[in-house]
Write an enzyme that holds these catalytic residues in place. Structure first.
Site, PDB file in Angstrom:
ATOM      1  N   GLU A  56       4.859  34.649  55.108  1.00  0.00           N
ATOM      2  CA  GLU A  56       3.473  34.734  54.710  1.00  0.00           C
ATOM      3  C   GLU A  56       2.637  36.020  55.341  1.00  0.00           C
ATOM      4  O   GLU A  56       1.662  35.831  55.916  1.00  0.00           O
ATOM      5  CB  GLU A  56       2.485  33.321  55.473  1.00  0.00           C
ATOM      6  CG  GLU A  56       3.382  32.250  55.141  1.00  0.00           C
ATOM      7  CD  GLU A  56       2.551  30.803  55.426  1.00  0.00           C
ATOM      8  OE1 GLU A  56       2.144  30.972  56.491  1.00  0.00           O
ATOM      9  OE2 GLU A  56       2.907  29.756  54.422  1.00  0.00           O
ATOM     10  N   ASP A  69       6.919  22.322  54.450  1.00  0.00           N
ATOM     11  CA  ASP A  69       5.853  22.599  55.335  1.00  0.00           C
ATOM     12  C   ASP A  69       5.059  21.401  55.875  1.00  0.00           C
ATOM     13  O   ASP A  69       3.935  21.154  55.375  1.00  0.00           O
ATOM     14  CB  ASP A  69       4.869  23.605  54.567  1.00  0.00           C
ATOM     15  CG  ASP A  69       3.668  24.173  55.625  1.00  0.00           C
ATOM     16  OD1 ASP A  69       3.893  24.076  56.765  1.00  0.00           O
ATOM     17  OD2 ASP A  69       2.950  24.864  55.129  1.00  0.00           O
ATOM     18  N   GLU A 115      -3.025  18.873  59.769  1.00  0.00           N
ATOM     19  CA  GLU A 115      -3.223  19.587  58.508  1.00  0.00           C
ATOM     20  C   GLU A 115      -3.075  19.044  57.113  1.00  0.00           C
ATOM     21  O   GLU A 115      -3.680  19.137  56.035  1.00  0.00           O
ATOM     22  CB  GLU A 115      -2.369  21.046  58.736  1.00  0.00           C
ATOM     23  CG  GLU A 115      -2.859  21.786  57.385  1.00  0.00           C
ATOM     24  CD  GLU A 115      -1.870  23.117  57.486  1.00  0.00           C
ATOM     25  OE1 GLU A 115      -0.978  23.439  58.458  1.00  0.00           O
ATOM     26  OE2 GLU A 115      -2.035  24.118  56.442  1.00  0.00           O
TER      27      GLU A 115
HETATM   28  C1  BDP Z   1       1.278  26.266  57.181  1.00  0.00           C
HETATM   29  C2  BDP Z   1      -0.324  26.520  57.644  1.00  0.00           C
HETATM   30  C3  BDP Z   1      -0.516  27.689  58.229  1.00  0.00           C
HETATM   31  C4  BDP Z   1       0.357  28.278  59.078  1.00  0.00           C
HETATM   32  C5  BDP Z   1       1.774  28.150  58.600  1.00  0.00           C
HETATM   33  C6  BDP Z   1       2.998  28.427  59.751  1.00  0.00           C
HETATM   34  O1  BDP Z   1      -1.157  26.507  56.346  1.00  0.00           O
HETATM   35  O2  BDP Z   1      -1.822  28.092  58.363  1.00  0.00           O
HETATM   36  O3  BDP Z   1       0.366  29.635  59.534  1.00  0.00           O
HETATM   37  O4  BDP Z   1       2.103  26.909  58.395  1.00  0.00           O
HETATM   38  O5  BDP Z   1       3.527  27.621  60.336  1.00  0.00           O
HETATM   39  O6  BDP Z   1       1.391  24.974  57.339  1.00  0.00           O
HETATM   40  O7  BDP Z   1       3.251  29.513  60.071  1.00  0.00           O
END
Ligand code: BDP
Length: 726
Positions: free
Chosen positions: A316, A390, A418
């Site tokens: 990401e 996720d 989340e």
């Molecule tokens: C996702 C979240 C994000 C996190 C990412 C992670 O939306 O904010 O940075 O995972 O685990 O679920 O790195």
């Protein structure tokens, strides 16, 4: 006349007294604001008082060392709360009912008992009823001081949950070595995916001011056996590794040390460039390697018991070794070499997927990491989310659990909700984590469950500066369940829920049973109203607040809902069998076969693995479309039933906590309805099928649901102008 006025005076005083005592009651009800978590230590009922007083009349132990002092102070605090008076202290038992706590080294009384503490290991304990000098006593013994503290919390839990304590013989040691909370806290005080207010770390006043809350945080963690805390967000700032912030972290470490809690920091891979003045962060560059070694030395100089680094790399948009054509192993091993001389570890996350990669996102972590098995330094632990996408309300287990037999693995779960309704939805996550721990990878034959494979558990914390820590009282149960499972992954989530309810609210069975039942059904309710039958990733863009099954376009396909639901006029679901992305092939052959065949795929994962026509008939004879509608509606109905249950329990709970839970359940019901209606409206616009008989149509048009926009939804601090309604 005179008698009359006397009577009047009497009545007057009666009224005053009644008013005063009702104020006192109101005040004590007000005191229940959730701050005390499960460590409330309210007075036991008369029936238990005498029994417990008989085993807790005297404290013997805990004279030196900060951990033993913490154990003594917790015992004193708890026993005076539970039993109304602090027990006396002495060097040896002088009467029946002493609690003797310590190690054979710290206590001559314990040494003389010649206890076999072998099975307790480094962090475990023994709690046993014994006779010393002809006096009945309870010994809480361990090899190390931290085991004593954990044993003290175990003993207190027995009292708090009204267990008999006259004949104890409890040996317990953690099954997992690493039991870590991951805080996604930023240095500016915001919390990524945090729904409980600002960060509890007040970086501005650290290191000079140590808020009492830091100690209470450490107490809560120690009461569960949590032994690590990553202070900072995985989307890391290199500044956290500069001397200014290291000194602040060191101040926290000083508070936590007595409680066996080690601190860790997220490490930004490009830190050598950003704060080190180097031109590169290439892990094979000698100057970069030297920089990290020096950084590790510097950290251990001020935090001698530093735990290590957590790293999100090449994920990401985060920097990582691949920026230099190197592998995850190259990057992780470089950091491990810097930490290993000090005993520290690297928790390297396998949450990676790339937008340049056309392959199904669910397959990408495996593709990158499975070939690296056996190539990591001893001090590297690979941290895997429970599922391959996720933290969705339901995912199958991550295929890498079965694919890295030569690498120690840490299971990462998300305590902060989340994807399960933030802090306002009541969703007890114990059953979800139990499902992952129970999952059989079959890699070394049947019974190779995830719980047998892992070396640790990490939980993305749901803790913030809110008075009740977690944003809602019921979210405290998720912190609690995480800690208990990390200590003993064999525990059952219903037993954990029951303990928590008893400690947090009441031991009255008329309260305990309905509340545990409500908790146990709550996660499945969320699955039902958000993502039934194996659907996943259907929430609104960025904020992840509310439904967004229509989300498409934007910077990357694998951040959209349509990528995952693949719904069109013909059907819905992600084909991950050999005819589709073939993600099933990443599991052991017997698991792959089960997920490949429609007949053997668990119904609750159907659309995770298969794309099916809307009129596909389930074994029950009901069509897929009708079944989807039934699930969405059932989720809403379950929440309505939870509300009703709670409404009947007002008399067992103080007004403040009762009211907040009731209000949040009302919010949850509205939002469950919103999820149901919006999802049905969208999918019906594709399926063009009528709703099954007796199911109400969504009250608004699809356009209405699509137009809803919440630019300030919490937990999304980095995004200033989120896109809405797409
Ligand atoms: C996702 C979240 C994000 C996190 C990412 C992670 O939306 O904010 O940075 O995972 O685990 O679920 O790195």
């Amino acid at each position: 006349m005179r008698t009359h006025s006397k009577q009047r005076l009497f009545v007057y005083w009666l009224i005053v007294l009644a008013l005063l005592s009702s104020q006192a009651i109101a005040r004590s009800a007000q005191a229940e604001d959730g701050y005390d978590l499960w460590l409330r230590y309210r007075p036991v009922e008369a029936a238990w008082l005498h029994r417990y007083q008989n085993v807790a009349s005297e404290l013997v132990g805990g004279a030196d060392g900060s951990t033993l002092l913490a154990a003594r102070s917790e015992l004193a605090r708890a026993l005076s709360g539970l039993l109304g008076a602090a027990p006396r202290s002495g060097p040896r038992p002088t009467r029946d009912g002493a609690i003797v706590f310590g190690t054979p080294t710290s206590s001559t009384v314990i040494a003389a008992l010649h206890l076999d503490l072998h099975a307790a290991g480094r962090e475990g304990y023994l709690v046993r009823s014994v006779t010393i000098d002809r006096h009945r006593a309870t010994v809480i013994a361990a090899n190390e001081d931290i085991g004593v503290l954990y044993g003290v919390y175990r003993f207190l839990r027995l009292l708090q949950t009204r267990e008999p304590v006259e004949h104890l013989d409890v040996m317990s040691a953690p099954q997992l070595q690493y039991r870590v909370l991951d805080h996604w806290d930023n240095l500016d005080g915001t919390v990524e995916r945090g729904y409980a207010g600002a960060s509890i770390w007040d970086w501005q006043t650290l290191p000079d001011y140590l808020a009492p809350r830091y100690t209470d945080y450490a107490r809560a963690c120690a009461s569960l056996g949590i032994n690590g805390a990553v202070l900072t967000n995985v989307n890391a700032s290199a500044l956290s590794l500069t001397p200014r912030y290291l000194n602040k972290a060191a101040a926290l470490a000083n508070v936590f040390r007595a409680y066996g809690l080690h601190i860790y920091l997220s490490a930004r891979f490009s830190a050598p460039i950003e704060i080190g003045g180097l031109k590169t962060a290439d892990p094979l560059d000698p100057a970069v390697r030297a920089w990290w070694r020096a950084k590790a030395d510097e950290i251990y100089h001020i935090i001698p018991d530093f735990g290590g680094f957590l790293v999100k790399a090449n994920s990401e948009g985060q920097p990582g070794p691949q920026d230099y054509g190197r592998s995850h192993a190259d990057g992780a091993n470089m950091l491990a070499e810097a930490l290993a001389p000090h005993g520290g570890i690297v928790m390297w996350r396998a949450f990676v997927y790339s937008q340049e990669q056309p392959a199904d996102r669910a397959t990408q972590a495996y593709t990158e990491f499975a070939p690296l098995d056996g190539k990591f330094h001893d001090h590297v632990f690979i941290q895997l989310k429970n599922g391959p996408i996720d933290f969705q309300p339901r995912e199958p287990f991550h295929p890498l659990f079965g694919a890295m037999p030569h690498t120690p693995l840490i299971l990462e779960v998300q305590i902060t909700k989340e994807y399960l309704g933030f802090a306002t939805h009541l969703a007890y996550l114990g059953p979800m984590w139990e499902e992952t721990l129970d999952a059989d990878t079959y890699t070394r034959g049947p019974g190779t469950t995830v719980r047998k494979i892992i070396s640790g558990m990490a939980g993305v914390a749901n803790i913030g500066a809110d008075r009740n820590w977690c944003g809602s009282v019921f979210d405290q149960a998720n912190w609690y369940a995480f800690g208990r499972l990390a200590w003993d992954p064999d525990l059952k989530s219903d037993a954990i829920a029951e303990q928590w309810v008893r400690m947090t609210f009441s031991n009255d069975p008329a309260f305990v049973h309905p509340v545990v039942a409500m908790m146990m059904g709550s996660r499945e309710a969320v699955v039902d109203y958000m993502t039934p039958l194996g659907l996943h990733h259907q929430m609104a863009r960025d904020s992840h607040y509310g439904p967004g099954p229509w989300v498409s376009g934007g910077p990357r396909a694998d951040w959209t809902s349509v990528y995952y639901n693949r719904a069109d006029a013909q059907g819905i679901g992600f084909d991950r069998t050999a005819s589709g992305s073939n993600a099933v092939a990443q599991y052991a052959p017997s698991v792959a076969a089960r997920f490949s065949s429609l007949g053997s795929t668990p119904e609750n994962l159907l659309l995770w693995f298969h794309h099916l026509p809307w009129d596909y008939r389930l074994p029950s004879g009901v069509t897929l479309w009708d079944e989807l509608v039934r699930h969405y509606s059932r989720g809403v109905d379950t929440v309505a039933a939870m509300r009703k249950t709670w409404a009947g329990l007002a008399s067992y709970v103080d007004a403040e906590r009762y009211t907040q839970v009731a209000a949040f359940l009302a919010i949850q019901q509205q939002e469950a309805q919103w999820w149901r209606d919006a999802s049905i409206a969208y999918f019906q616009s594709l399926s063009h099928l009528p709703l099954p008989k007796g199911y109400a149509p969504p009250p608004y048009s699809l356009q209405y649901y699509e137009s809803l926009c919440f630019p300030y939804a919490p937990g999304n601090p980095g995004v200033h102008s989120p896109t809405c309604g797409q």
